[in-house]
Write a protein that holds these residues in place. Structure first.
Motif, PDB file in Angstrom:
ATOM      1  N   GLU A  19       7.867  -0.767  -7.482  1.00 21.19           N
ATOM      2  CA  GLU A  19       7.882  -1.514  -6.717  1.00 21.19           C
ATOM      3  C   GLU A  19       6.646  -0.831  -5.654  1.00 21.19           C
ATOM      4  O   GLU A  19       6.033  -1.860  -5.150  1.00 21.19           O
ATOM      5  N   SER A  20       5.991   0.601  -5.854  1.00 25.40           N
ATOM      6  CA  SER A  20       4.845   0.365  -5.402  1.00 25.40           C
ATOM      7  C   SER A  20       2.994  -0.109  -5.927  1.00 25.40           C
ATOM      8  O   SER A  20       2.877  -0.874  -5.591  1.00 25.40           O
ATOM      9  N   GLN A  23       3.604  -3.445  -4.982  1.00 27.75           N
ATOM     10  CA  GLN A  23       3.323  -4.301  -3.829  1.00 27.75           C
ATOM     11  C   GLN A  23       1.493  -4.045  -3.811  1.00 27.75           C
ATOM     12  O   GLN A  23       1.129  -4.829  -3.506  1.00 27.75           O
ATOM     13  N   ASP A  27      -1.098  -6.814  -3.119  1.00 32.44           N
ATOM     14  CA  ASP A  27      -2.190  -6.338  -2.637  1.00 32.44           C
ATOM     15  C   ASP A  27      -3.678  -7.159  -2.896  1.00 32.44           C
ATOM     16  O   ASP A  27      -4.376  -8.016  -2.598  1.00 32.44           O
TER      17      ASP A  27
END
Length: 100
Positions: A19-20, A23, A27
């Motif tokens: 998930e990180s 993300q 970004d």
């Protein structure tokens, strides 16, 4: 320590890393896309500056450097979680060898 607990911890850590990473990747794309849009707008092509300015003020551009660092942190978190899963698997194998 329970082996099932170690497996669950490793899997949960791996999911958090994924998930990180997603993300951070989003970004990075947002940061580079907005930078490319700005450079294309200054290249002499006619654009609707009212719309461009509105988009620029409504969206916060993520910091590219921080996003890259976050992506690298997610990579190390995934590697660590994989090691936890591997250790739990080795422990389970050892227990099965001892009891068999």
């Amino acid at each position: 320590m329970e082996i099932q607990s170690a497996f669950n911890t490793g899997v949960q850590g791996f999911q958090n890393a994924r998930e990180s990473a997603e993300q951070a990747a989003a970004d990075i794309v947002a940061s580079t896309s907005l930078s490319n849009t700005d450079s294309q707008n200054t290249s002499g092509a006619e654009t609707n500056t009212e719309v461009t300015n509105q988009v620029a003020t409504n969206t916060e551009v993520p910091d590219l450097n921080q996003s890259i660092v976050d992506l690298k942190v997610a990579e190390f978190q995934a590697k660590a979680s994989a090691e936890v899963i591997k250790s739990a698997d080795d422990s389970l194998g050892t227990l099965l060898d001892v009891t068999a």
